[in-house]
Design a protein around this motif. Structure first.
Motif, PDB file in Angstrom:
ATOM      1  N   ILE A 189     -60.746  13.225 -46.535  1.00 49.81           N
ATOM      2  CA  ILE A 189     -59.532  12.504 -46.159  1.00 49.81           C
ATOM      3  C   ILE A 189     -58.757  12.014 -47.376  1.00 49.81           C
ATOM      4  O   ILE A 189     -57.543  11.767 -47.298  1.00 49.81           O
ATOM      5  CB  ILE A 189     -59.897  11.304 -45.242  1.00 49.81           C
ATOM      6  CG1 ILE A 189     -58.677  10.846 -44.441  1.00 49.81           C
ATOM      7  CG2 ILE A 189     -60.488  10.165 -46.053  1.00 49.81           C
ATOM      8  CD1 ILE A 189     -58.229  11.847 -43.426  1.00 49.81           C
ATOM      9  N   PHE A1054     -53.578  13.649 -32.010  1.00 48.23           N
ATOM     10  CA  PHE A1054     -54.219  13.237 -33.263  1.00 48.23           C
ATOM     11  C   PHE A1054     -55.337  12.241 -33.012  1.00 48.23           C
ATOM     12  O   PHE A1054     -56.471  12.428 -33.468  1.00 48.23           O
ATOM     13  CB  PHE A1054     -53.171  12.647 -34.198  1.00 48.23           C
ATOM     14  CG  PHE A1054     -53.731  12.104 -35.477  1.00 48.23           C
ATOM     15  CD1 PHE A1054     -54.157  12.952 -36.484  1.00 48.23           C
ATOM     16  CD2 PHE A1054     -53.877  10.738 -35.665  1.00 48.23           C
ATOM     17  CE1 PHE A1054     -54.688  12.452 -37.661  1.00 48.23           C
ATOM     18  CE2 PHE A1054     -54.405  10.236 -36.840  1.00 48.23           C
ATOM     19  CZ  PHE A1054     -54.818  11.090 -37.842  1.00 48.23           C
ATOM     20  N   PHE A1055     -55.026  11.178 -32.278  1.00 46.01           N
ATOM     21  CA  PHE A1055     -56.031  10.126 -32.113  1.00 46.01           C
ATOM     22  C   PHE A1055     -57.149  10.551 -31.155  1.00 46.01           C
ATOM     23  O   PHE A1055     -58.320  10.174 -31.363  1.00 46.01           O
ATOM     24  CB  PHE A1055     -55.359   8.845 -31.617  1.00 46.01           C
ATOM     25  CG  PHE A1055     -54.518   8.184 -32.660  1.00 46.01           C
ATOM     26  CD1 PHE A1055     -55.113   7.532 -33.738  1.00 46.01           C
ATOM     27  CD2 PHE A1055     -53.141   8.215 -32.601  1.00 46.01           C
ATOM     28  CE1 PHE A1055     -54.347   6.925 -34.713  1.00 46.01           C
ATOM     29  CE2 PHE A1055     -52.365   7.610 -33.570  1.00 46.01           C
ATOM     30  CZ  PHE A1055     -52.963   6.970 -34.635  1.00 46.01           C
ATOM     31  N   CYS A1057     -58.194  13.588 -30.919  1.00 52.53           N
ATOM     32  CA  CYS A1057     -58.990  14.486 -31.756  1.00 52.53           C
ATOM     33  C   CYS A1057     -59.901  13.697 -32.691  1.00 52.53           C
ATOM     34  O   CYS A1057     -61.090  14.025 -32.835  1.00 52.53           O
ATOM     35  CB  CYS A1057     -58.073  15.405 -32.539  1.00 52.53           C
ATOM     36  SG  CYS A1057     -58.931  16.445 -33.731  1.00 52.53           S
ATOM     37  N   GLN A1058     -59.358  12.660 -33.296  1.00 49.72           N
ATOM     38  CA  GLN A1058     -60.187  11.844 -34.187  1.00 49.72           C
ATOM     39  C   GLN A1058     -61.355  11.229 -33.422  1.00 49.72           C
ATOM     40  O   GLN A1058     -62.504  11.219 -33.890  1.00 49.72           O
ATOM     41  CB  GLN A1058     -59.324  10.740 -34.813  1.00 49.72           C
ATOM     42  CG  GLN A1058     -58.179  11.232 -35.673  1.00 49.72           C
ATOM     43  CD  GLN A1058     -58.632  11.884 -36.953  1.00 49.72           C
ATOM     44  OE1 GLN A1058     -59.552  11.425 -37.608  1.00 49.72           O
ATOM     45  NE2 GLN A1058     -57.998  12.983 -37.316  1.00 49.72           N
ATOM     46  N   TYR A1061     -63.897  13.988 -32.535  1.00 47.14           N
ATOM     47  CA  TYR A1061     -64.701  14.367 -33.706  1.00 47.14           C
ATOM     48  C   TYR A1061     -65.760  13.309 -33.996  1.00 47.14           C
ATOM     49  O   TYR A1061     -66.921  13.619 -34.287  1.00 47.14           O
ATOM     50  CB  TYR A1061     -63.805  14.560 -34.917  1.00 47.14           C
ATOM     51  CG  TYR A1061     -62.999  15.838 -34.907  1.00 47.14           C
ATOM     52  CD1 TYR A1061     -63.261  16.846 -33.989  1.00 47.14           C
ATOM     53  CD2 TYR A1061     -61.980  16.057 -35.825  1.00 47.14           C
ATOM     54  CE1 TYR A1061     -62.519  18.025 -33.979  1.00 47.14           C
ATOM     55  CE2 TYR A1061     -61.238  17.228 -35.827  1.00 47.14           C
ATOM     56  CZ  TYR A1061     -61.517  18.200 -34.901  1.00 47.14           C
ATOM     57  OH  TYR A1061     -60.795  19.358 -34.887  1.00 47.14           O
ATOM     58  N   ASP A1062     -65.352  12.060 -33.950  1.00 51.93           N
ATOM     59  CA  ASP A1062     -66.310  10.986 -34.198  1.00 51.93           C
ATOM     60  C   ASP A1062     -67.419  10.979 -33.152  1.00 51.93           C
ATOM     61  O   ASP A1062     -68.597  10.763 -33.477  1.00 51.93           O
ATOM     62  CB  ASP A1062     -65.579   9.635 -34.202  1.00 51.93           C
ATOM     63  CG  ASP A1062     -64.639   9.494 -35.385  1.00 51.93           C
ATOM     64  OD1 ASP A1062     -64.822  10.217 -36.379  1.00 51.93           O
ATOM     65  OD2 ASP A1062     -63.701   8.678 -35.309  1.00 51.93           O
ATOM     66  N   SER A1357     -59.469  22.845 -34.086  1.00 49.65           N
ATOM     67  CA  SER A1357     -60.491  22.176 -33.280  1.00 49.65           C
ATOM     68  C   SER A1357     -61.414  23.185 -32.607  1.00 49.65           C
ATOM     69  O   SER A1357     -62.641  22.983 -32.563  1.00 49.65           O
ATOM     70  CB  SER A1357     -59.820  21.295 -32.226  1.00 49.65           C
ATOM     71  OG  SER A1357     -58.968  20.353 -32.831  1.00 49.65           O
ATOM     72  N   ASP A1570     -64.739  16.062 -41.569  1.00 48.78           N
ATOM     73  CA  ASP A1570     -63.740  15.370 -42.408  1.00 48.78           C
ATOM     74  C   ASP A1570     -62.656  16.327 -42.871  1.00 48.78           C
ATOM     75  O   ASP A1570     -61.476  15.954 -42.961  1.00 48.78           O
ATOM     76  CB  ASP A1570     -64.419  14.726 -43.617  1.00 48.78           C
ATOM     77  CG  ASP A1570     -65.181  13.459 -43.237  1.00 48.78           C
ATOM     78  OD1 ASP A1570     -64.914  12.934 -42.134  1.00 48.78           O
ATOM     79  OD2 ASP A1570     -66.022  13.014 -44.025  1.00 48.78           O
ATOM     80  N   LYS A1573     -60.441  16.750 -39.994  1.00 50.28           N
ATOM     81  CA  LYS A1573     -59.630  15.528 -39.865  1.00 50.28           C
ATOM     82  C   LYS A1573     -58.534  15.500 -40.913  1.00 50.28           C
ATOM     83  O   LYS A1573     -57.391  15.118 -40.625  1.00 50.28           O
ATOM     84  CB  LYS A1573     -60.517  14.289 -40.019  1.00 50.28           C
ATOM     85  CG  LYS A1573     -61.379  13.980 -38.816  1.00 50.28           C
ATOM     86  CD  LYS A1573     -62.156  12.689 -39.083  1.00 50.28           C
ATOM     87  CE  LYS A1573     -62.987  12.279 -37.890  1.00 50.28           C
ATOM     88  NZ  LYS A1573     -63.725  11.027 -38.132  1.00 50.28           N
ATOM     89  N   ARG A1576     -55.837  17.915 -39.991  1.00 54.41           N
ATOM     90  CA  ARG A1576     -55.051  17.408 -38.870  1.00 54.41           C
ATOM     91  C   ARG A1576     -54.178  16.227 -39.286  1.00 54.41           C
ATOM     92  O   ARG A1576     -53.042  16.079 -38.819  1.00 54.41           O
ATOM     93  CB  ARG A1576     -55.965  17.017 -37.702  1.00 54.41           C
ATOM     94  CG  ARG A1576     -56.653  18.205 -37.051  1.00 54.41           C
ATOM     95  CD  ARG A1576     -57.460  17.758 -35.848  1.00 54.41           C
ATOM     96  NE  ARG A1576     -56.583  17.264 -34.791  1.00 54.41           N
ATOM     97  CZ  ARG A1576     -56.144  18.002 -33.775  1.00 54.41           C
ATOM     98  NH1 ARG A1576     -56.511  19.262 -33.680  1.00 54.41           N
ATOM     99  NH2 ARG A1576     -55.358  17.483 -32.863  1.00 54.41           N
ATOM    100  N   LEU A1577     -54.716  15.370 -40.150  1.00 53.99           N
ATOM    101  CA  LEU A1577     -53.914  14.249 -40.629  1.00 53.99           C
ATOM    102  C   LEU A1577     -52.718  14.751 -41.430  1.00 53.99           C
ATOM    103  O   LEU A1577     -51.588  14.265 -41.259  1.00 53.99           O
ATOM    104  CB  LEU A1577     -54.769  13.308 -41.481  1.00 53.99           C
ATOM    105  CG  LEU A1577     -54.025  12.121 -42.120  1.00 53.99           C
ATOM    106  CD1 LEU A1577     -53.417  11.235 -41.046  1.00 53.99           C
ATOM    107  CD2 LEU A1577     -54.958  11.323 -43.015  1.00 53.99           C
TER     108      LEU A1577
END
Length: 1642
Positions: A189, A1054-1055, A1057-1058, A1061-1062, A1357, A1570, A1573, A1576-1577
């Motif tokens: 990140i 985005f959120f 997906c985050q 992933y987590d 993803s 990561d 992420k 994607r970020l």
């Protein structure tokens, strides 16, 4: 047909070609220029707050001297460290350095959000200005606040915060680590944060530099905090701060100290020079504050250099010296005052640097403003003027020529009493300095701008200031100068408009010059617009008109008309007295724009203005601005020079003046003006001019007064003269004189007498009235008493205001006996009357220089008759009102007499003959005819006004009368729409349909059309109403909703997906934890078994100490496993991740059967695990002899960890693995759903945008297609009108163009009516307009780009989740390996101790043998899965797996896991482990298998030879202390070398290997997640920025353009004459629908 313009090509500047980059650059500059101009309007920055901001900036820049990389250079760690902390508090980074990296990143994005918010405000303000020409207050105030804190407080903190994200340094292992946080740089990140920080730094720096260069008051205003000469000093200061932050961010280590100090010294000196030496700030307090800042910064940098090189060598305590020197620097700056004597002594004759001139003039202005309060400044100015007077070598030096008699001083430029003579001298000298140096440096833009400010502020010459800015604009100025020019052009124009409105048309010379330039440009733009109209009507005449081309031409026409209107409004603001331009504009509106009402209104106003100007007794202006323009003056005008070489000589004159004096132009040019005036005046005229030049006596300037001029015939004539002063470019003064002939309604004559009453000059009217001519008075001195004997007796009466009567007897005078015409006339008069009665007026002629009477003027006005005598001689101002010489023959007297008479209608001969037959203009008849002649003459002079009034009161008797006809049994209007339709259309409709159309048409007319179509003005208000079209509103709402949906989807994607992933990564951790829990539980069992076997005396220990040590070691292992199990059990219990219902049942329902002695109880797996932990704690605390299977705690642990609990532990592990697989599949569905929603929204949006865009185009096409309903003859008629107009304009027949066409109006009306009654055919049209196609293609491309974001995110993803799903078997196998290996070992040992105890509720021997087979299967599965996943596994895990299994694990196991020393690992098991764990694990399996082989030989074989079977791998020990050889042999299996080796492998090597692999697998997966992420970020940020650009930079201007295109296309209807519109049904229907839609909206 294409007519070539006299003013340039037909293309003009409308189609100017620019590249896309140039257009974007121009548009961006326009955005920022307009917004900053708006921000600077009426802004007053607070001086105290500005000083506080400067203080904060000093603390920030001082942090550079004590930054984190260089504070140790001061060699006083205690004080310098504290100073570093203190000055660091004015930054942002130290606050977040103490929190976390996530908080630090969040603050970075908050700062960037503020920057983006400021940019959004800039674009919104620019958009609102472009759209509504208005603005809101709060956005401006908010933007001012943001920019102020950016430039004064937050600049360096934000730059430091952004660049601190990039502050990295390599650690001992060569890994880049962040200096402030324990994270790895340029990985995961951090890559996104770093890239955002780089772009954010660039964006913020550009924004701040831009505003520092533009956002200030550039004029000298000492009370304004923002007033300064230039913003470049602040830009240099901000650049220095950026460079230094970059230095201490990236220059790590002492090796860079010298380079950093060098850069710091150069930068400090640069900003010190730019700010303190150049002193750009006009406010004294602000300048002092900035000087203190840079001086103290220079002081700190200097002492830092001393500290680096001399601290500890020559002296100590440099930092204390720095502290002590700060107040001294402050005092020195406060007390210092720069006098700049070198500038005041500058030799302007030899100057080669224009910057020196700028510094001198700026310093002189400061001294000028301070001189009223400061005596020293006043003395310096006096000294400068004296030095300049002595050193100036120019002949036209103001101070040298100041006292010359023939040089006019420009004091009228200043208000009396406001400035002293010294101040006037200074300003005039400065003006001359500017003027001369601009000649020397013509390309110096700053010099021209400062000269413009000088002219504007000090000389009050706005137009000259504007001209200088225009000249500077042509020299390719820099960005800051370009903005200054842009802003002050607008400011000056506004001030000029306000001043001209107050002066009501009184223009100064420069403004008149600009007006004439505007007039030429006005005619140019009118011609261009007319040519475009011709092109439009020509296109419409084609067989298949191209609506696309018509639309393009219409756009150009709209732009051209807009330019004409803007120029017209600008000219109107300059003056309201512009009849010539008004007539041209009026005819253009009538002939081309077809607005007869407004055009005739303008023509009427122009006539009234012209009439007012002609009758005005005190003319206030001369439109003349230079000698080149004199030919355009209609009145007699001449120019007289006051230069020494051409003093009082005529330099130029027009033909009207030649006609007045009777000379050719060559006879008057370069002759002294004295020659053309009576002798009495000519001898004193030079002195009079010199007196004016020296005294500035303006009493006779800019006002009319009566004078007498001498014509070529030597007769005088009275004239009104209007004088005006013209300042030429070379500073020479010229006098412009304009003459106007007075009107007289009684016969009169004029005589000029000298001081002795001798006749000096006479007028030509003296010949018929007094019987004398010029020859008589030239041959001899003729006193007045010879003509009027009684004159002297009544002189005092004649000198009075009312004059007195006097009688003239012609019989006593024969001075004109040689004139046959005169003798014949007076013979006739003698027969009628001997005496003539005059009213005599006498005026003294004074010599003002000597204050004495030098002569008299005698005016004799004939009495006793109302006869009119018009002695006015006008030049041809216009053909409508003109005077001409006409000769008339008097048959009764056989005389030809001439007279100037008014010719108001035309120059037609037949009218002249009629006037001659009436005999109303003869000079003799005027003497004899009485009052009738006077009335006729008055009528002639006022004929134009009467014609206008007759036109206005003319009654239209045909108004309201309709012509009807009987058609198909119904009375109908003959002008119905059937007349305008084609035969095919009529045949296609029934009688009832036509009748219904007529009824509908009549209803519409009764309701709305009566008002709308009553006048063109009403129709124009409706058509040009700037109401946002509904189709554009729909388009805007569609785009707004689509943008909001995209923003919501992007955030959700985005959120979500985050979070997904987590969740997946945490699920992987749960899989690891549950398997690790199983391994630790089996470790507990292993420790309990070891203690049990120690109690059974199985182990071969020689001493008690060894036994105690082994006991303590095992109990410690047991305790560690207990704690680990408790922690893992807690993590699994507290996890909020839902895996499956079966797992929840396992963790909450009593499904685990646990044996307590001879009883069984049900527990959930968590409670069961806790029971094991509880019993293990009890075992840990037991003495060794109590640790045996018969003990409840020991038996509970051993039995349950080998039976039912194992099943549930494996079940739990499987459920977690299955849940992980399911989650990867479910998340794919979530991402696919988002992709589907985005595709649907974007597809629907594209369809709606396409439909609405086509509707916009259709709206324009409908409007353009209405033009096809105009008959061809009408189109040709409109084309001919424009062609005639442009033809007359181009061939120079201006008077014809501007004349009334009243005589042709009736014919034109009839012609137009005939064309409208002509039948027409429906035309086929084509539309080559590609705008809508381009828009749809752009929409499609943008939608495709936006959809690509969601597609790319989905594939990112999907790829990650697919890889994770494929990795699940390997993850599960790797995680289960340690626990299963431990279980296999424990099972085997349990078999040795007690074969009767079941394992997995089955026979223990069977399970142990099965475990051996499963060991091989599990190991094979691990390697097989890894080989399948080798392409998708992270390199971290792949390298670790290869190192552990294929190479040698000793380094990792010894250093990473701390299981053993590397030497022990290399030698253990004959070096098998050093060959890789693939060999080591195989040896472990073989050991277990070998021991089971020995077990089979010992079981049920009491005669087995232990020694032979053992083969030396161990020695026999009687463990049971009895003769049971079978049990003893089996228990001794635990002491075999293979068993010992297997236990070591299990305890250290297997445990270390699989835990290391698990950690590396976790780390690899975490890196993959990561990375996803990060990608994607980055995509998310790019997507949001792209949405911002699309909406604010592309979409809003596009909507505004489309709205204006529709308005413009709709306004094209006004190109059609109103009477044509009234006959076209389609246009009327369109207006009706438009009105209806407008009513609905309101």
């Amino acid at each position: 047909m294409e007519l070539k313009s006299n003013f340039g090509t037909t293309k003009g500047t409308i189609d100017s070609e620019k590249s896309l980059i140039d257009k974007m650059q121009t548009e961006l500059k326009g955005v920022f220029f307009r917004v900053i101009q708006l921000m600077l309007k009426d802004e007053e920055q607070s001086i105290p707050f500005t000083c506080i901001g400067i203080l904060l900036q000093y603390m920030q820049i001082t942090y550079i001297v004590f930054n984190r990389q260089i504070w140790r250079v001061w060699q006083n760690e205690i004080l310098s460290k504290q100073l570093n902390k203190i000055f660091g508090y004015v930054l942002l980074t130290p606050y977040f350095e103490m929190i976390s990296f996530s908080g630090f990143a969040a603050m970075m994005y908050v700062c960037l959000g503020l920057v983006l918010f400021a940019l959004m405000l800039i674009f919104l303000l620019s958009y609102s200005i472009s759209k509504s020409k208005s603005s809101f207050t709060w956005p401006i105030m908010l933007l001012r606040f943001l920019i102020s804190i950016f430039l004064q407080v937050l600049y360096m903190p934000i730059i430091d915060l952004l660049l601190s994200m990039l502050a990295c340094q390599s650690d001992q292992n060569g890994v880049l680590k962040h200096l402030l946080f324990e994270i790895e740089c340029w990985s995961n990140i951090h890559i996104v944060h770093a890239i955002v920080a780089i772009f954010g730094t660039i964006l913020f720096f550009i924004l701040c530099i831009l505003f520092s260069l533009l956002y200030y008051e550039s004029r000298y205003q000492s009370h304004e905090a923002s007033s300064k000469l230039t913003g470049r000093a602040n830009a240099v200061f901000l650049t220095y701060e950026l460079i230094m932050v970059i230095c201490y961010t990236f220059m790590n280590g002492k090796n860079y100290d010298y380079l950093m100090i060098l850069i710091m010294m150069i930068g400090s000196f640069t900003i010190f020079w730019k700010i303190h030496v150049d002193a750009p700030f006009n406010n004294m307090y602000i300048q002092k504050a900035w000087s203190m800042l840079v001086a103290m910064n220079m002081w700190g940098t200097t002492l830092l250099c001393f500290s680096k090189f001399l601290e500890g060598v020559l002296f100590y305590g440099t930092v204390y010296a720095w502290l002590a020197g700060l107040p001294l620097m402050i005092i020195a700056i406060i007390r210092s005052e720069k006098m700049h004597y070198d500038l005041l002594l500058l030799n302007l004759n030899k100057v080669q640097d224009p910057d020196q001139v700028l510094q001198l003039t700026n310093h002189l202005l400061k001294l000028f403003y301070k001189s009223q309060q400061n005596q020293n400044c006043s003395l310096l100015l006096d000294g400068f003027l004296e030095i300049h007077k002595a050193t100036c070598t120019r002949e036209d030096c103001y101070l040298k020529q100041k006292k010359l008699n023939n040089q006019r001083q420009q004091k009228p430029l200043f208000k009396e009493g406001t400035v002293t003579e010294r101040d006037v001298d200074l300003l005039m000298v400065m003006g001359q300095i500017y003027f001369n140096l601009i000649k020397k440096f013509p390309n110096e833009i700053s010099l021209r701008i400062r000269y413009s400010f000088f002219l504007l502020d000090n000389m009050k010459q706005r137009q000259q200031a504007l001209n200088e800015l225009i000249q500077a604009e042509q020299l390719c100025p820099s960005l800051d100068n370009e903005f200054i020019i842009f802003r002050y052009k607008k400011v000056i124009e506004d001030e000029m408009n306000a001043a001209q409105n107050e002066n009501l048309g009184n223009l100064d010379v420069a403004t008149e010059l600009a007006f004439q330039n505007h007039m030429r440009s006005f005619q140019n733009k009118i011609e261009r617009a007319t040519l475009m109209h011709m092109d439009f009507w020509s296109q419409l005449q084609e067989d298949s008109p191209d609506l696309g081309k018509m639309n393009d031409i219409g756009a150009k026409i709209n732009l051209a008309i807009t330019q004409v209107e803007e120029l017209w409004n600008k000219m109107q603001k300059m003056t309201q007295n512009l009849p010539k331009a008004m007539r041209l504009y009026g005819k253009f509106i009538i002939e081309v724009l077809q607005d007869k009402d407004y055009g005739e209104e303008l023509l009427d106003r122009s006539r009234n203005l012209q009439t007012q100007n002609n009758k005005m007794k005190n003319k206030t202006t001369i439109s003349l601005i230079s000698s080149e323009e004199i030919g355009q003056e209609s009145q007699p005008t001449l120019l007289v020079s006051t230069a020494q070489e051409k003093f009082a000589q005529i330099t130029n004159l027009n033909l009207a003046c030649c006609n007045l004096f009777g000379y050719n132009k060559s006879e008057m040019i370069n002759r002294k003006i004295n020659i053309f005036m009576p002798n009495l005046y000519s001898k004193f005229h030079d002195a009079h001019i010199e007196n004016y030049l020296s005294s500035n006596d303006n009493r006779n300037i800019n006002k009319e007064r009566l004078v007498y001029v001498k014509m070529k015939s030597n007769y005088i004539t009275p004239c009104y003269i209007y004088l005006k002063v013209i300042q030429s470019i070379d500073d020479n003064v010229q006098l412009a004189a304009q003459f106007r002939i007075p009107k007289s309604f009684k016969p009169c004559c004029y005589l000029i007498l000298d001081s002795e009453e001798v006749i000096d000059s006479i007028s030509s009217s003296c010949i018929p009235l007094l019987n004398i001519d010029s020859k008589l008075i030239s041959h001899k001195k003729t006193p007045i008493t010879e003509i009027l004997p009684n004159y002297m007796q009544q002189k005092q009466l004649f000198l009075s205001k009312v004059g007195g009567p006097i009688v003239f007897n012609p019989a006593t005078q024969s001075g004109v006996s040689n004139s046959q015409l005169a003798s014949q006339e007076f013979e006739d008069q003698d027969r009628k009357d001997d005496n003539i009665q005059f009213q005599c007026y006498t005026y003294e002629v004074m010599n003002e220089n000597q204050d004495q009477v030098v002569g008299y003027i005698v005016k004799l006005e004939q009495q006793g008759t109302d006869t009119s005598m018009n002695l006015e001689i006008n030049n041809l101002q216009q053909k409508v009102i003109s005077n001409s010489m006409q000769f008339k023959y008097n048959p009764s007297k056989a005389l030809y007499l001439g007279e100037y008479v008014a010719d108001t209608n035309s120059q037609r001969v037949d009218q002249t003959i009629l006037w001659d037959q009436n005999d109303q203009s003869s000079m003799v008849s005027s003497v004899q005819g009485g009052a009738e002649i006077f009335k006729s003459q008055v009528k002639t002079e006022k004929s134009d006004e009467q014609n206008v009034q007759l036109q206005q009161i003319k009654i239209n008797y045909a108004e309201g009368i309709k012509t009807l006809r009987l058609f198909e049994n119904r009375v109908q209007d003959i002008d119905d729409r059937e007349e305008m339709m084609s035969e095919e259309d009529e045949q296609g409709k029934s009688v009832f349909q036509r009748q219904q159309d007529v009824d509908n048409d009549q209803e519409g007319q009764l309701q709305d059309f009566n008002n709308v179509f009553r006048s063109r003005k009403n129709l124009s208000i409706v058509v040009n109403s700037q109401v946002i079209p509904p189709v554009v509103t729909k388009l805007s709402w569609t785009a707004n909703i689509l943008i909001l949906v995209l923003v919501a989807l992007s955030f959700a994607d985005f959120f979500v997906c985050q979070a997904q992933y987590d969740e997946i990564f945490n699920t992987i951790l749960l899989v690891e934890d549950t398997n690790l829990r199983t391994a630790e539980l089996h470790t507990i069992l292993s420790s309990v078994q070891n203690l049990q076997m120690l109690n059974l005396n199985i182990w071969q220990f020689n001493t008690t100490a060894d036994i105690d040590a082994f006991e303590q070691s095992e109990k410690q292992k047991l305790n560690d496993s207990i704690q680990m199990v408790s922690l893992l059990n807690k993590n699994l219990m507290l996890s909020e991740i839902f895996i499956s219902d079966q797992l929840n049942e396992l963790q909450s329902e009593n499904v685990v059967k646990m044996r307590f002695g001879d009883e069984y109880q049900q527990y959930d797996i968590m409670e069961a695990t806790q029971q094991i932990v509880s019993k293990a704690l009890n075992v840990r605390d037991k003495v060794l002899n109590k640790i045996q299977f018969e003990d409840d705690d020991v038996g509970f642990i051993i039995y349950n960890l080998l039976n039912d609990l194992v099943f549930q532990l494996r079940n739990s592990s499987n459920l977690y693995a299955i849940g992980l697989t399911q989650k990867t599949t479910e998340k794919k569905e979530t991402f696919l759903l988002i992709l589907g929603i985005s595709a649907g929204a974007l597809g629907l949006g594209l369809i709606l945008l396409t439909i609405i865009t086509l509707s916009v185009n259709k709206t324009q096409e409908e409007i353009l297609s209405m033009f096809l309903d105009i008959p061809d003859k009408t189109v040709k008629y409109l084309y001919n009108k424009s062609e005639n107009f442009i033809s007359n304009l181009q061939i120079g027949e201006e008077e014809e163009v501007l004349s009334d066409l009243e005589e042709l109006e009736k014919e034109e009306q009839e012609e137009l009516n005939r064309t409208l009654k002509s039948k027409r055919k429906k035309k086929k049209f084509k539309n080559t307009n590609k705008d809508q196609r381009n828009y749809i293609f752009a929409f499609f491309l943008i939608i495709l780009i936006l959809q690509a974001y969601f597609i790319f995110n989905y594939f990112i993803s999907d790829t990650l989740l697919s890889n994770l799903a494929q990795l699940v078997p390997e993850i599960n196998a790797t995680c289960r390996a340690e626990g299963f290996y431990r279980f296999a070992d424990n099972s085997e040992r349990s078999l040795y101790i007690n074969r009767n105890m079941t394992i997995l509720n089955e026979d223990s021997y069977k399970i142990v043998k099965s475990n051996i087979d499963q060991l091989y299967a599990l190991d094979s599965s691990i390697h097989q899965e890894h080989s399948l996943n080798v392409d998708i596994t992270n390199s971290i895990y792949s390298d670790a797996f290869r190192q552990i299994f294929m190479l040698q694990p000793c380094t990792i196991l010894s250093q990473e896991m701390n299981e053993m020393t590397e030497t022990d690992c290399q030698t253990f098991a004959d070096g098998a482990m050093y060959q890789g764990m693939a060999v080591g694990v195989a040896r472990y399996f073989e050991n277990i298998r070998y021991i089971m082989t020995i077990y089979d030989q010992f079981w049920n074989n009491s005669n087995a030879n232990f020694t032979a079977i053992a083969r030396g791998f161990t020695t026999f020990k009687n463990i049971t202390k009895d003769s049971d050889n079978i049990r003893n042999n089996i228990l001794n299996l635990n002491n075999f070398n293979q068993s010992k080796e297997a236990r070591v492998i299990q305890e250290s090597y297997n445990r270390g290997t699989f835990r290391y692999l698990m950690s590396q697998l976790e780390k690899g997966i975490n890196n993959d997640i990561d990375s996803a992420k990060t990608q994607r970020l980055a995509l998310f940020i790019v997507f949001e920025v792209l949405l911002f650009i699309i909406y604010f930079i592309l979409w809003l201007p596009l909507v505004l353009k489309m709205t204006r295109d529709i308005w413009r296309t709709r306004s094209m209807i006004m190109m059609i004459p109103l009477r044509v519109i009234q006959r076209i049904r389609s246009i009327k229907q369109f207006i009706k629908e438009f009105l209806h839609a407008k009513d609905i909206d309101t």
